[in-house]
Design a protein around this motif. Sequence first.
Motif, PDB file in Angstrom:
ATOM      1  N   LYS A 200     -11.073   2.038  -8.050  1.00 44.99           N
ATOM      2  CA  LYS A 200     -11.162   2.596  -6.698  1.00 44.99           C
ATOM      3  C   LYS A 200      -9.997   3.550  -6.431  1.00 44.99           C
ATOM      4  O   LYS A 200     -10.190   4.608  -5.826  1.00 44.99           O
ATOM      5  CB  LYS A 200     -11.189   1.466  -5.660  1.00 44.99           C
ATOM      6  CG  LYS A 200     -11.320   1.961  -4.242  1.00 44.99           C
ATOM      7  CD  LYS A 200     -12.634   2.678  -4.020  1.00 44.99           C
ATOM      8  CE  LYS A 200     -12.775   3.126  -2.573  1.00 44.99           C
ATOM      9  NZ  LYS A 200     -13.951   3.969  -2.365  1.00 44.99           N
ATOM     10  N   ILE A 201      -8.813   3.213  -6.889  1.00 42.93           N
ATOM     11  CA  ILE A 201      -7.655   4.092  -6.704  1.00 42.93           C
ATOM     12  C   ILE A 201      -7.877   5.408  -7.432  1.00 42.93           C
ATOM     13  O   ILE A 201      -7.588   6.481  -6.894  1.00 42.93           O
ATOM     14  CB  ILE A 201      -6.362   3.395  -7.176  1.00 42.93           C
ATOM     15  CG1 ILE A 201      -6.005   2.267  -6.204  1.00 42.93           C
ATOM     16  CG2 ILE A 201      -5.211   4.385  -7.306  1.00 42.93           C
ATOM     17  CD1 ILE A 201      -4.933   1.323  -6.709  1.00 42.93           C
TER      18      ILE A 201
ATOM     19  N   GLU B 262     -11.148  12.093  -5.143  1.00 45.69           N
ATOM     20  CA  GLU B 262     -11.685  12.576  -3.864  1.00 45.69           C
ATOM     21  C   GLU B 262     -10.665  13.420  -3.120  1.00 45.69           C
ATOM     22  O   GLU B 262     -11.009  14.431  -2.502  1.00 45.69           O
ATOM     23  CB  GLU B 262     -12.108  11.401  -2.977  1.00 45.69           C
ATOM     24  CG  GLU B 262     -13.352  10.683  -3.455  1.00 45.69           C
ATOM     25  CD  GLU B 262     -13.624   9.410  -2.675  1.00 45.69           C
ATOM     26  OE1 GLU B 262     -12.844   9.058  -1.767  1.00 45.69           O
ATOM     27  OE2 GLU B 262     -14.633   8.756  -3.000  1.00 45.69           O
ATOM     28  N   GLN B 263      -9.403  13.006  -3.153  1.00 45.26           N
ATOM     29  CA  GLN B 263      -8.369  13.712  -2.413  1.00 45.26           C
ATOM     30  C   GLN B 263      -7.831  14.926  -3.156  1.00 45.26           C
ATOM     31  O   GLN B 263      -7.342  15.860  -2.545  1.00 45.26           O
ATOM     32  CB  GLN B 263      -7.220  12.743  -2.075  1.00 45.26           C
ATOM     33  CG  GLN B 263      -7.643  11.689  -1.081  1.00 45.26           C
ATOM     34  CD  GLN B 263      -6.540  10.708  -0.737  1.00 45.26           C
ATOM     35  OE1 GLN B 263      -5.396  10.834  -1.145  1.00 45.26           O
ATOM     36  NE2 GLN B 263      -6.915   9.690   0.038  1.00 45.26           N
ATOM     37  N   PHE B 264      -7.948  14.908  -4.489  1.00 48.93           N
ATOM     38  CA  PHE B 264      -7.455  16.026  -5.309  1.00 48.93           C
ATOM     39  C   PHE B 264      -8.485  16.386  -6.373  1.00 48.93           C
ATOM     40  O   PHE B 264      -8.278  16.140  -7.554  1.00 48.93           O
ATOM     41  CB  PHE B 264      -6.126  15.661  -5.972  1.00 48.93           C
ATOM     42  CG  PHE B 264      -5.043  15.311  -4.998  1.00 48.93           C
ATOM     43  CD1 PHE B 264      -4.349  16.299  -4.330  1.00 48.93           C
ATOM     44  CD2 PHE B 264      -4.745  13.980  -4.726  1.00 48.93           C
ATOM     45  CE1 PHE B 264      -3.364  15.986  -3.418  1.00 48.93           C
ATOM     46  CE2 PHE B 264      -3.757  13.648  -3.820  1.00 48.93           C
ATOM     47  CZ  PHE B 264      -3.067  14.648  -3.162  1.00 48.93           C
ATOM     48  N   PRO B 265      -9.607  16.967  -5.945  1.00 52.15           N
ATOM     49  CA  PRO B 265     -10.627  17.341  -6.939  1.00 52.15           C
ATOM     50  C   PRO B 265     -10.098  18.424  -7.875  1.00 52.15           C
ATOM     51  O   PRO B 265      -9.257  19.224  -7.510  1.00 52.15           O
ATOM     52  CB  PRO B 265     -11.795  17.852  -6.099  1.00 52.15           C
ATOM     53  CG  PRO B 265     -11.203  18.205  -4.791  1.00 52.15           C
ATOM     54  CD  PRO B 265      -9.965  17.383  -4.611  1.00 52.15           C
TER      55      PRO B 265
ATOM     56  N   PHE C  37       0.827  -1.208   0.000  1.00 50.09           N
ATOM     57  CA  PHE C  37       0.000   0.000   0.000  1.00 50.09           C
ATOM     58  C   PHE C  37       0.859   1.255   0.000  1.00 50.09           C
ATOM     59  O   PHE C  37       0.483   2.264  -0.606  1.00 50.09           O
ATOM     60  CB  PHE C  37      -0.986   0.011   1.173  1.00 50.09           C
ATOM     61  CG  PHE C  37      -2.206  -0.810   0.894  1.00 50.09           C
ATOM     62  CD1 PHE C  37      -3.066  -0.494  -0.146  1.00 50.09           C
ATOM     63  CD2 PHE C  37      -2.505  -1.918   1.654  1.00 50.09           C
ATOM     64  CE1 PHE C  37      -4.187  -1.257  -0.421  1.00 50.09           C
ATOM     65  CE2 PHE C  37      -3.617  -2.690   1.387  1.00 50.09           C
ATOM     66  CZ  PHE C  37      -4.465  -2.365   0.346  1.00 50.09           C
ATOM     67  N   ASN C  38       2.000   1.219   0.644  1.00 47.11           N
ATOM     68  CA  ASN C  38       2.910   2.367   0.586  1.00 47.11           C
ATOM     69  C   ASN C  38       3.345   2.626  -0.853  1.00 47.11           C
ATOM     70  O   ASN C  38       3.439   3.779  -1.287  1.00 47.11           O
ATOM     71  CB  ASN C  38       4.128   2.141   1.478  1.00 47.11           C
ATOM     72  CG  ASN C  38       3.778   2.139   2.946  1.00 47.11           C
ATOM     73  OD1 ASN C  38       2.745   2.641   3.363  1.00 47.11           O
ATOM     74  ND2 ASN C  38       4.635   1.545   3.757  1.00 47.11           N
TER      75      ASN C  38
ATOM     76  N   ALA D 130       2.982   5.884  -5.755  1.00 41.15           N
ATOM     77  CA  ALA D 130       2.803   5.917  -7.206  1.00 41.15           C
ATOM     78  C   ALA D 130       1.688   6.866  -7.629  1.00 41.15           C
ATOM     79  O   ALA D 130       1.793   7.528  -8.661  1.00 41.15           O
ATOM     80  CB  ALA D 130       2.515   4.511  -7.729  1.00 41.15           C
ATOM     81  N   PHE D 131       0.619   6.942  -6.828  1.00 42.79           N
ATOM     82  CA  PHE D 131      -0.538   7.745  -7.217  1.00 42.79           C
ATOM     83  C   PHE D 131      -0.685   9.028  -6.405  1.00 42.79           C
ATOM     84  O   PHE D 131      -1.610   9.798  -6.651  1.00 42.79           O
ATOM     85  CB  PHE D 131      -1.817   6.914  -7.114  1.00 42.79           C
ATOM     86  CG  PHE D 131      -1.861   5.798  -8.115  1.00 42.79           C
ATOM     87  CD1 PHE D 131      -2.266   6.037  -9.416  1.00 42.79           C
ATOM     88  CD2 PHE D 131      -1.468   4.521  -7.766  1.00 42.79           C
ATOM     89  CE1 PHE D 131      -2.289   5.016 -10.350  1.00 42.79           C
ATOM     90  CE2 PHE D 131      -1.487   3.490  -8.688  1.00 42.79           C
ATOM     91  CZ  PHE D 131      -1.886   3.740  -9.987  1.00 42.79           C
TER      92      PHE D 131
END
Length: 58
Positions: free
Chosen positions: A47-48, A54-57, A17-18, A23-24
Amino acid sequence: MWSTYSPPDIIEDTPPFNDIEAAFGITIDEDAALMLYDMHLDEAARKIIEIRFEQFPK
């Protein structure tokens, strides 16, 4: 990723997950980690992308 015979007790903040977070450029919380862990690759990819938006609209 992880062994299917002996998965880790905690999956968030583990090397796989790290690597995805790096990467994204996202942060994966416990709920998202659990969802991603149980998804097929195509579902996880979508989902990614959703997490990133969601985190960077725009």
